[in-house]
Enzyme design. Structure first.
Site, PDB file in Angstrom:
ATOM      1  CG  PHE A 462      -0.554   0.053   2.537  1.00  0.00           C
ATOM      2  CD1 PHE A 462      -1.488  -0.042   3.551  1.00  0.00           C
ATOM      3  CD2 PHE A 462       0.782   0.196   2.876  1.00  0.00           C
ATOM      4  CE1 PHE A 462      -1.094   0.004   4.882  1.00  0.00           C
ATOM      5  CE2 PHE A 462       1.181   0.255   4.194  1.00  0.00           C
ATOM      6  CZ  PHE A 462       0.237   0.152   5.205  1.00  0.00           C
ATOM      7  CD  GLU A 463       0.846   5.369   3.133  1.00  0.00           C
ATOM      8  OE1 GLU A 463       1.964   5.896   3.019  1.00  0.00           O
ATOM      9  OE2 GLU A 463       0.175   5.436   4.170  1.00  0.00           O
ATOM     10  CB  ILE A 464       3.038   4.099  -4.271  1.00  0.00           C
ATOM     11  CG1 ILE A 464       2.010   5.138  -4.726  1.00  0.00           C
ATOM     12  CG2 ILE A 464       3.970   3.748  -5.400  1.00  0.00           C
ATOM     13  CD1 ILE A 464       2.611   6.360  -5.386  1.00  0.00           C
TER      14      ILE A 464
END
Length: 473
Positions: A462-464
Site C-alpha cells: 500500500f501507499e504505492i
C-alpha cells in the site's frame, strides 16, 4: 536557533526500548538472565484527562517555539546524492526536541503503551475483523486521531518526530495502525497541506477528535500506482457552483466508516485554448448524498481495519470543496503519499521490538539437545541481524522526521521512499525470522507471530508498492 539536545539524550529516548531489547539479546549471548524493562506508572485519573493535559502542554510549547525555532532552507539531501552532491551537515543528526519536549512526549507515550498492552486484544480484533467501539472510543480520547493536526484546530500538533515515536506503539496492532494512518497520514492530510483556511476551520476540529473519520480515495479498478489514469469524473454544473462526482474507488481504508473523503477525480480544464482532462482533489462529505460503500474486504492481514469499495453516484460537491486548484490533484496526491511514508520505519521497528522480546524469552527457556536455544550460533545470528535492521529502520525514519521538522518546505520524497522500501522488506524478513525461532509454536494462532506476519505483508503493497518506490529512488 534550533532546539538541540545531546546525542546521549536522543538515543536514550528514541532508542530506549530497542536498547532494552538489544540488552536482552546480548545478555542471552552472555548466558545471563534477563529482566523486562519497567516504566514508571503515572497515576493519572484517566487517559482522557491526560490527553487534555498533553494538548494543553503542547499548545504552550508551540506558542513559545514560534519565537525560538527557526527552520532552515536546504536543498533535498537524497535527491542531491544522485546528482553527485553530498551535504555534510546531514552527518550531524538533526536534533529537534529539547529535554522538556522529550519528557512531555514520553509522558504521552506511557499511557498509550499501557492501554495497548492491557486493553487491546489484537487476536479478538483479528478474528472479529473489527475494532470494538470501546477501543475506538479510547483511541479518540487519547487524541490519536488528531496527532499532527495543529493545536489551533483541536489536535495535538505533534511534529514528525513525535508522530513517528507514537507510531512505534500504535503499530502493535495492525488494524488500529492502519485505521489511524488512513485517517490522518493520508485521509485528512490533503486538507492540512493544501487546504485553505476555511476548509481547515470547517473540517479539522471534528477530524481531530475522531468525531469524523477520514478516508483517502485514489485507487480504482483500472489504476493503482498510476494515479493519473483514474476514471472517476467530476462535472461542473451549469450554474458553476457544484461538481457532480461519479465513479468508484477500491481498497479504501476506512471506506465503510468514514464521514469525510479526500477524492481524486478527472475534471476538464482549459489550457492554451485546449480542453484537457486533469486530476482534481475534492473534500467530500458522506452526507452530501450519492455516497455508498461495499462490504468489507476479506483480507490476508490487518483484518481489524475497514477496507471496501466506495461509490459516488452524482454526488454533489460544492466548488469551495476543491483542495488547492482545479487540475492540481495529481501533485497533491503524490505530496500526501510522500509525506506519510517516513513513519513506516519507526512503526515497523516498534512491532519488531515487541516480537523480539517474545522470541528472546522463548530462546532462554526452550532447551534442545541439552542446551537452551540461546546458545546456538544460528539463533544468535538471527537475533543479531534483526537487531541491526531495527536500528537501521529507526535511524533512517527519525533522520527523515528530523529533516522534515528542521527544514522549511523540506523535500524528503526520496528519503521517504527509501524508508518505505527498506522497512517494508526488513519487517517481512524479520517477522519471519522471529517466527522461525519459535518453530511450530510460532505458526500457531495462540501467539501473535503468524498474525503480525500476515499484517506485515501489506507494507510492501500500500501507499504505492515497493516496486514503484524503487523506481522513484
Amino acid at each position: 536557533m534550533l532546539y538541540s539536545v545531546n546525542r546521549a539524550t536522543r538515543r536514550l529516548f528514541l532508542f530506549g526500548n530497542v536498547r532494552s531489547t538489544y540488552r536482552k539479546v546480548f545478555l542471552v549471548f552472555d548466558k545471563q538472565t534477563t529482566t523486562a524493562l519497567k516504566f514508571d506508572d503515572f497515576q493519572l485519573k484517566s487517559m482522557r484527562n491526560y490527553a487534555t493535559k498533553s494538548q494543553e502542554v503542547s499548545a504552550i510549547d508551540r506558542e513559545s517555539e514560534v519565537t525560538t525555532i527557526k527552520k532552515s532552507r536546504r536543498e533535498p539531501f537524497a535527491k542531491n546524492l544522485f546528482l553527485g552532491r553530498f551535504d555534510k551537515d546531514v552527518l550531524s543528526y538533526p536534533e529537534v526536541l529539547d529535554r522538556e519536549r522529550l519528557q512531555t512526549l514520553q509522558e504521552m507515550v506511557d499511557p498509550i503503551e499501557k492501554f495497548f498492552k492491557e486493553n487491546v486484544d489484537s487476536k479478538e480484533i483479528d478474528q472479529n475483523e473489527k475494532i470494538s467501539d470501546s477501543v475506538m472510543k479510547t483511541l479518540k480520547e487519547l487524541g490519536l486521531f488528531g496527532q499532527q493536526i495543529p493545536v489551533e484546530y483541536g489536535g495535538l500538533g505533534l511534529s514528525a518526530t513525535e508522530y513517528a515515536r507514537i507510531g512505534e506503539v500504535t503499530a502493535l496492532d495492525g488494524g488500529i495502525a492502519v485505521t489511524l494512518a488512513a485517517h490522518q497520514a493520508i485521509g485528512l492530510k490533503g486538507i492540512l497541506i493544501a487546504g485553505n483556511e476555511h476548509q481547515k476551520q470547517k473540517y479539522l476540529p471534528k477530524l481531530a477528535t475522531g468525531e469524523h473519520i477520514a478516508a483517502f480515495c485514489l485507487t480504482e479498478p483500472s489504476s493503482g500506482s498510476d494515479a493519473a489514469s483514474i476514471q472517476t469524473r467530476a462535472t461542473l454544473s451549469k450554474d458553476g457552483k457544484t461538481f457532480l462526482l461519479n465513479g468508484s474507488k477500491i481498497w479504501i481504508s476506512n471506506g465503510g466508516i468514514a464521514d469525510i473523503f479526500t477524492v481524486f477525480a478527472k475534471t476538464k480544464i482549459e489550457e492554451k485554448n485546449e480542453v484537457k482532462d486533469k486530476v482534481t482533489a475534492f473534500i467530500v462529505e458522506r452526507k452530501f448524498g450519492g455516497v455508498t460503500n461495499g462490504q468489507p474486504e476479506d483480507k490476508l492481514g490487518i483484518r481489524g481495519s475497514n477496507t471496501c469499495e466506495v461509490h459516488f453516484d452524482n454526488t454533489p460537491v460544492p466548488i469551495e470543496n476543491i483542495i488547492g486548484e482545479i487540475g492540481s490533484g495529481f501533485k497533491i496526491a503524490m505530496n500526501i503519499l510522500n509525506s506519510g511514508r517516513f513513519s513506516m520505519g519507526s512503526s515497523g521497528a516498534g512491532c519488531l521490538k515487541y516480537l523480539m522480546g517474545l522470541a528472546t524469552e522463548h530462546a532462554i527457556n526452550r532447551n534442545q539437545f541439552d542446551k537452551p536455544l540461546k546458545d546456538f550460533e544460528l539463533i544468535k545470528e538471527k537475533f543479531t541481524k534483526v537487531a541491526l535492521l531495527i536500528y537501521a529502520m529507526e535511524s533512517m525514519s527519525y533522520l527523515t522526521a528530523g529533516l522534515l521538522d528542521s527544514q522549511e518546505n523540506a523535500d524528503c520524497a526520496v528519503e521517504a521512499a527509501i524508508v518505505k522500501v527498506f522497512s517494508s522488506e526488513a519487517v517481512w524478513y524479520s517477522v519471519s525470522e522471529m517466527l522461525q525461532i519459535l518453530g511450530g509454536l510460532g505458526y500457531m494462532k495462540q501467539l501473535p507471530f503468524e498474525r503480525l506476519l500476515r499484517d506485515s505483508r501489506i507494507l510492501m503493497i500500500f501507499e504505492i508498492g515497493r516496486a514503484s518506490c524503487r523506481e522513484r529512488v
